[in-house]
Write an enzyme that holds these catalytic residues in place. Structure first.
Site, PDB file in Angstrom:
ATOM      1  N   CYS A   1     -29.154  -3.628   6.055  1.00 54.81           N
ATOM      2  CA  CYS A   1     -30.218  -4.504   5.545  1.00 54.81           C
ATOM      3  C   CYS A   1     -30.083  -5.904   6.151  1.00 54.81           C
ATOM      4  O   CYS A   1     -31.086  -6.546   6.484  1.00 54.81           O
ATOM      5  CB  CYS A   1     -30.161  -4.603   4.016  1.00 54.81           C
ATOM      6  SG  CYS A   1     -30.428  -3.048   3.142  1.00 54.81           S
TER       7      CYS A   1
ATOM      8  N   CYS B   1     -25.719  -4.037   1.352  1.00 52.55           N
ATOM      9  CA  CYS B   1     -26.174  -3.137   2.426  1.00 52.55           C
ATOM     10  C   CYS B   1     -26.057  -3.819   3.784  1.00 52.55           C
ATOM     11  O   CYS B   1     -26.814  -4.746   4.094  1.00 52.55           O
ATOM     12  CB  CYS B   1     -27.620  -2.709   2.142  1.00 52.55           C
ATOM     13  SG  CYS B   1     -28.424  -1.853   3.502  1.00 52.55           S
TER      14      CYS B   1
END
Length: 328
Positions: free
Chosen positions: A90, A87
């Site tokens: 993230c 991700c």
């Protein structure tokens, strides 16, 4: 923010923590009956706040170990960071969370949850999109936000969590190795590539156009820079949402069901709120009725959403298949 919301049904039973999550919220400071044992003392009453020993301020949490974090949350608020290795957003948000938790000197503990390795916690916190950030206060979960917010906005959220924690009698401090957490040197994070740092700095000061330009330059120099691609999608979404009125956007979309700009504006709101399936369905449903220019705009926006949600997300795979069928 004055009271803790009900425990989401997904938390009860998804992880066997019912003895903790079903307890009533802790009383607000000063709410216990006068003279009763254990009655909390108001913060201005002079009594020192409780402390709890922890191995570090930033810890990994798993399906098996999360009980200890619920217990910990009776003394100090626990921030929960739901993330994954693949991700991109993230990786933008995690350094911000790490930095702020260190700056607050033990008033928070950060629990990092890898959603791929911990499906029970992912279900428990109802994480439909990542990064997703929640808190646990007095054994009860509080949903905070989804997406990689700028540091200033995350700091505002942290302040609200502290206020809510105080109202529920959770005013302790985490202590590392017998010393107040936050004392001593904090390891310096690895430096970001230059254009990424420029983008972060621009986001921090609210200059989203400059951040977009920095990420665009990074991609021009290295088209395989997936972090920059994901970062550009994320900051473009944030930029479009500035000043948007939820009621006005939805009203305009309802009045013009085939207007691509109106439908994409609602899809932006859905993605930012974690309603990913709704956003995908809205764009793909209107897609066949659009002219070529509209289809190009819708396809481009969907590709941005795919980057924000994560290319390995099964919802992205399903939407991509549906888009391919519409294109061919």
């Amino acid at each position: 923010m004055t009271t803790l919301p009900p425990v989401p049904s997904g938390l009860r039973g998804a992880v066997d923590l019912s003895s903790l999550v079903n307890r009533p919220p802790a009383p607000a400071p000063g709410a216990a009956a006068a003279g009763s044992p254990g009655a909390p003392t108001p913060p201005d009453g002079g009594a020192p706040a409780a402390s709890v020993a922890v191995p570090a301020l930033v810890l990994d949490a798993t399906d098996e170990t999360f009980t200890q974090f619920l217990e910990l949350s009776n003394t100090v608020p626990v921030i929960v960071d739901l993330w994954a290795e693949w991700c991109g957003p993230c990786k933008q948000l995690s350094p911000v969370l790490d930095k702020l938790v260190a700056e607050y000197g033990g008033r928070f503990v950060l629990a990092k949850v890898d959603v791929d390795a911990n499906p029970q916690l992912t279900q428990a916190f109802q994480a439909q999109s990542i990064p997703a950030v929640a808190a646990v206060i007095g054994g009860r979960p509080v949903q905070l936000f989804v997406g990689a917010l700028p540091e200033a906005q995350v700091r505002d959220v942290f302040e609200q969590v502290l206020e809510l924690a105080a109202q529920n009698g959770v005013t302790g401090t985490a202590v590392v190795d017998g010393a107040p957490a936050g004392e001593g040197e904090t390891p310096e994070p690895e430096p970001l590539p230059p254009h990424h740092q420029d983008a972060y700095d621009a986001i921090d000061r609210g200059d989203y156009e400059a951040a977009i330009a920095a990420y665009t330059t990074a991609i021009a120099q290295d088209p395989r820079d997936q972090l920059a691609v994901a970062g550009l999608a994320q900051v473009s979404l944030i930029s479009r949402l500035q000043g948007a009125s939820l009621a006005d956007v939805r009203a305009e979309a309802a009045a013009a069901p085939t207007d691509v700009d109106a439908q994409l504006a609602v899809a932006d709101l859905d993605v930012s709120g974690g309603h990913v399936d709704d956003a995908f369905d809205r764009v793909l449903t209107v897609f066949p009725s659009l002219d070529q220019e509209g289809k190009d705009a819708a396809r481009k926006r969907l590709l941005e959403y795919f980057e924000i949600v994560g290319l390995d997300d099964p919802r992205v795979a399903a939407a991509r298949r549906r888009l391919t069928m519409l294109l061919y």
